[in-house]
Design a protein around this motif. Structure first.
Motif, PDB file in Angstrom:
ATOM      1  N   GLY A 310       0.786  -1.220   0.000  1.00 53.23           N
ATOM      2  CA  GLY A 310       0.000   0.000   0.000  1.00 53.23           C
ATOM      3  C   GLY A 310       0.818   1.270   0.000  1.00 53.23           C
ATOM      4  N   LYS A 311       2.146   1.174   0.102  1.00 54.35           N
ATOM      5  CA  LYS A 311       2.998   2.352   0.079  1.00 54.35           C
ATOM      6  C   LYS A 311       3.311   2.739  -1.365  1.00 54.35           C
ATOM      7  CE  LYS A 311       5.246   1.374   4.516  1.00 54.35           C
ATOM      8  NZ  LYS A 311       6.538   1.147   5.209  1.00 54.35           N
ATOM      9  N   PRO A 312       3.731   4.001  -1.619  1.00 51.93           N
ATOM     10  CA  PRO A 312       4.053   4.430  -2.985  1.00 51.93           C
ATOM     11  C   PRO A 312       5.194   3.589  -3.555  1.00 51.93           C
ATOM     12  CG  PRO A 312       3.808   6.331  -1.555  1.00 51.93           C
ATOM     13  CD  PRO A 312       3.790   5.131  -0.662  1.00 51.93           C
ATOM     14  N   LEU A 313       5.044   3.181  -4.795  1.00 48.64           N
ATOM     15  CA  LEU A 313       6.075   2.416  -5.484  1.00 48.64           C
ATOM     16  C   LEU A 313       6.966   3.396  -6.238  1.00 48.64           C
ATOM     17  CD1 LEU A 313       7.246  -0.332  -6.289  1.00 48.64           C
ATOM     18  CD2 LEU A 313       5.660  -0.346  -8.231  1.00 48.64           C
ATOM     19  N   LEU A 314       8.251   3.484  -5.855  1.00 48.07           N
ATOM     20  CA  LEU A 314       9.200   4.430  -6.449  1.00 48.07           C
ATOM     21  C   LEU A 314      10.060   3.727  -7.488  1.00 48.07           C
ATOM     22  CD1 LEU A 314      10.357   6.340  -3.224  1.00 48.07           C
ATOM     23  CD2 LEU A 314       8.476   6.892  -4.787  1.00 48.07           C
ATOM     24  N   ILE A 315      10.189   4.350  -8.657  1.00 48.77           N
ATOM     25  CA  ILE A 315      10.963   3.804  -9.758  1.00 48.77           C
ATOM     26  C   ILE A 315      12.022   4.828 -10.153  1.00 48.77           C
ATOM     27  CG2 ILE A 315      10.890   2.954 -12.146  1.00 48.77           C
ATOM     28  CD1 ILE A 315       9.560   1.118 -10.175  1.00 48.77           C
ATOM     29  N   ALA A 316      13.248   4.361 -10.464  1.00 44.27           N
ATOM     30  CA  ALA A 316      14.333   5.233 -10.903  1.00 44.27           C
ATOM     31  C   ALA A 316      14.351   5.299 -12.428  1.00 44.27           C
ATOM     32  CB  ALA A 316      15.675   4.736 -10.383  1.00 44.27           C
ATOM     33  N   ARG A 317      14.298   6.505 -12.947  1.00 42.18           N
ATOM     34  CA  ARG A 317      14.348   6.698 -14.403  1.00 42.18           C
ATOM     35  C   ARG A 317      15.638   7.432 -14.756  1.00 42.18           C
ATOM     36  NH1 ARG A 317      12.989  11.050 -17.517  1.00 42.18           N
ATOM     37  NH2 ARG A 317      11.899  12.090 -15.762  1.00 42.18           N
ATOM     38  N   GLN A 318      16.424   6.803 -15.638  1.00 43.47           N
ATOM     39  CA  GLN A 318      17.690   7.400 -16.044  1.00 43.47           C
ATOM     40  C   GLN A 318      17.460   8.421 -17.153  1.00 43.47           C
ATOM     41  OE1 GLN A 318      20.583   4.773 -17.889  1.00 43.47           O
ATOM     42  NE2 GLN A 318      22.254   5.751 -16.780  1.00 43.47           N
ATOM     43  N   THR A 319      18.159   9.571 -17.050  1.00 42.10           N
ATOM     44  CA  THR A 319      18.011  10.609 -18.057  1.00 42.10           C
ATOM     45  C   THR A 319      19.334  11.320 -18.259  1.00 42.10           C
ATOM     46  OG1 THR A 319      16.762  12.584 -18.694  1.00 42.10           O
ATOM     47  CG2 THR A 319      17.338  12.373 -16.376  1.00 42.10           C
ATOM     48  N   PHE A 320      19.568  11.807 -19.493  1.00 46.29           N
ATOM     49  CA  PHE A 320      20.778  12.555 -19.803  1.00 46.29           C
ATOM     50  C   PHE A 320      20.610  14.008 -19.369  1.00 46.29           C
ATOM     51  CE2 PHE A 320      21.264   8.998 -22.706  1.00 46.29           C
ATOM     52  CZ  PHE A 320      22.616   8.718 -22.606  1.00 46.29           C
ATOM     53  N   VAL A 321      21.726  14.613 -18.922  1.00 48.75           N
ATOM     54  CA  VAL A 321      21.704  16.001 -18.482  1.00 48.75           C
ATOM     55  C   VAL A 321      22.871  16.752 -19.106  1.00 48.75           C
ATOM     56  CG1 VAL A 321      20.576  15.506 -16.284  1.00 48.75           C
ATOM     57  CG2 VAL A 321      23.069  15.467 -16.418  1.00 48.75           C
ATOM     58  N   THR A 322      22.734  18.063 -19.133  1.00 51.75           N
ATOM     59  CA  THR A 322      23.837  18.949 -19.529  1.00 51.75           C
ATOM     60  C   THR A 322      24.293  19.700 -18.298  1.00 51.75           C
ATOM     61  OG1 THR A 322      22.880  19.225 -21.738  1.00 51.75           O
ATOM     62  CG2 THR A 322      24.552  20.816 -21.054  1.00 51.75           C
ATOM     63  N   VAL A 323      25.549  19.513 -17.941  1.00 48.55           N
ATOM     64  CA  VAL A 323      26.067  20.135 -16.725  1.00 48.55           C
ATOM     65  C   VAL A 323      26.709  21.475 -17.062  1.00 48.55           C
ATOM     66  CG1 VAL A 323      26.415  17.928 -15.606  1.00 48.55           C
ATOM     67  CG2 VAL A 323      28.281  18.942 -16.895  1.00 48.55           C
ATOM     68  N   GLY A 324      26.693  22.375 -16.070  1.00 43.48           N
ATOM     69  CA  GLY A 324      27.295  23.689 -16.223  1.00 43.48           C
ATOM     70  C   GLY A 324      28.485  23.840 -15.296  1.00 43.48           C
ATOM     71  N   PRO A 325      28.706  25.031 -14.757  1.00 45.56           N
ATOM     72  CA  PRO A 325      29.847  25.253 -13.869  1.00 45.56           C
ATOM     73  C   PRO A 325      29.676  24.527 -12.538  1.00 45.56           C
ATOM     74  CG  PRO A 325      28.447  27.202 -13.956  1.00 45.56           C
ATOM     75  CD  PRO A 325      27.935  26.250 -14.999  1.00 45.56           C
ATOM     76  N   THR A 326      30.777  24.380 -11.831  1.00 43.27           N
ATOM     77  CA  THR A 326      30.773  23.742 -10.526  1.00 43.27           C
ATOM     78  C   THR A 326      31.258  24.727  -9.478  1.00 43.27           C
ATOM     79  OG1 THR A 326      33.025  22.901 -10.802  1.00 43.27           O
ATOM     80  CG2 THR A 326      31.225  21.489 -11.547  1.00 43.27           C
ATOM     81  N   ARG A 327      30.847  24.477  -8.232  1.00 43.73           N
ATOM     82  CA  ARG A 327      31.358  25.242  -7.091  1.00 43.73           C
ATOM     83  C   ARG A 327      31.311  24.318  -5.888  1.00 43.73           C
ATOM     84  NH1 ARG A 327      26.301  29.395  -5.763  1.00 43.73           N
ATOM     85  NH2 ARG A 327      24.798  27.773  -5.168  1.00 43.73           N
ATOM     86  N   GLY A 328      32.444  24.114  -5.269  1.00 43.26           N
ATOM     87  CA  GLY A 328      32.482  23.230  -4.115  1.00 43.26           C
ATOM     88  C   GLY A 328      31.973  21.847  -4.453  1.00 43.26           C
TER      89      GLY A 328
END
Length: 376
Positions: A310-328
């Motif tokens: 009866g609890k929510p069923l969580l599924i992981a969906r893989q997706t491509f991303v575009t990364v920008g600058p980093t800090r720490g």
């Protein structure tokens, strides 16, 4: 015949019903077996993606250099008569540092001054005599030239005597000296280092693609491991007009206020330049991004109905991303993730597209924009 036909039809119906019933039973059992054999949910940590203020920064390693710094030397040879300072003193501009023996030079100076005074007297007398035609123009010109020669000799000797007195060229802090009275110095011998420390330069290099982001007057923050946790502020005062053709880097000079003289020339520092106006970027911990040769990916957690409990069923969906600058510990995500989506921050190695997951966020990966070393 009719009764036999009915019995045969009933037997056929019973046979087909048994076959179809058995097949339905097999399908049900297979489905149940597959459901029972489904992989268990993987435990991961997650974070809600959200936009945060982002000040673009350029980071580089540099070194400190005195605004004015010099190794005090002697211009001419001589014997040290006295040392008028102690190692580590603060010197004023023009302060006497070392006196070389100049007895013979002073005696010669006095002799030259006496000769110059005599030449001056002769020239003044010749002027009076020339007015009454007592001497010729040639005599007057010769005595005038002789006076100039004698005066030039006096000026030359005065300069030589003055070189025997070594003074601080500007105000600053003196270093450690090994010069002692009675020591003979040759021209160019180092006496002591003198460094002006009220302000100090930070020299650092940036790649040429950052040239458009640098301008005079930009604020910089300087840190050094000599003073953990302290930030020294300054501004860019010069940009080298030439890019190194070997490294494709250009030099930048920033001036740092140093009223307490805690920063010293030659120190290693880390410089951060605030480049451009602040922006808002959707931000994630760097641990959330998986870097691959074919691109960067993240796993987004989505709810797919309810589970058997009866609890929510969580599924992981893989997706491509575009990364920008980093800090720490953080990285900006330009595309691929929407504000408010739940993203996996650790545990991705055991996931694949569509894997069931359980979110346990009691311990989260570091997500600090300006992390600092922590002593164990």
């Amino acid at each position: 015949m009719t009764k036999r036909m009915l019995l045969m039809l009933a037997a056929v119906a019973l046979l087909f019903g048994g076959i179809f019933g058995y097949q339905a039973f097999q399908a049900r059992m297979a489905k149940k077996s597959m459901a029972a054999g489904q992989a268990p949910p993987m435990t991961v940590t997650t974070i809600t993606a959200k936009s945060l203020p982002w000040q673009p920064q350029l980071k580089a390693v540099g070194s400190l250099r005195a605004v004015r710094g010099v190794d005090v030397t002697c211009e001419i040879a001589g014997l040290v008569r006295s040392v008028q300072f102690r190692s580590g003193d603060d010197a004023k501009a023009g302060q006497l540092l070392v006196q070389l023996n100049a007895d013979a030079d002073v005696a010669l100076l006095r002799s030259l001054r006496a000769a110059a005074d005599l030449a001056s007297t002769v020239y003044i007398r010749d002027i009076k005599q020339f007015a009454i035609k007592g001497v010729s123009q040639a005599t007057l010109d010769a005595d005038a030239a002789d006076l100039k020669v004698k005066q030039a000799q006096v000026a030359q000797q005065e300069a030589l005597v003055d070189k025997k007195t070594i003074r601080a060229p500007f105000a600053g802090r003196l270093g450690i000296t090994t010069v002692n009275p009675g020591q003979y110095l040759n021209p160019g011998d180092k006496i002591v280092t003198l460094q002006a420390l009220d302000a100090i330069y930070a020299d650092f290099y940036l790649p040429q693609q950052d040239l458009a982001s640098i301008a005079l007057g930009q604020t910089v923050a300087v840190t050094t491991d000599s003073y953990p946790g302290r930030i020294f502020s300054g501004r860019i005062t010069a940009v080298n007009p030439r890019v190194d053709p070997e490294t494709r880097n250009f030099q930048v000079e920033a001036t740092i206020a140093n009223p307490r003289h805690v920063l010293l020339p030659g120190m290693y520092v880390t410089v951060e330049v605030r480049a451009g106006a602040g922006q808002n970027f959707l931000t994630l911990p760097q641990t959330a991004v998986t870097f691959n040769p074919y691109g960067e990916t993240v796993y987004i957690v989505e709810e797919k109905g309810k589970g058997p409990d009866g609890k929510p069923l969580l599924i992981a969906r893989q997706t491509f991303v575009t990364v920008g600058p980093t800090r720490g510990d953080q990285v900006a995500i330009l595309t691929g993730v929407k504000d408010g989506e739940e993203v996996v921050t650790s545990g991705q190695l055991k996931l694949k597209n569509g894997s069931p997951v359980i979110a346990d966020n009691r311990i989260q990966p570091s997500n600090n924009a300006a992390p600092k070393p922590v002593d164990e």
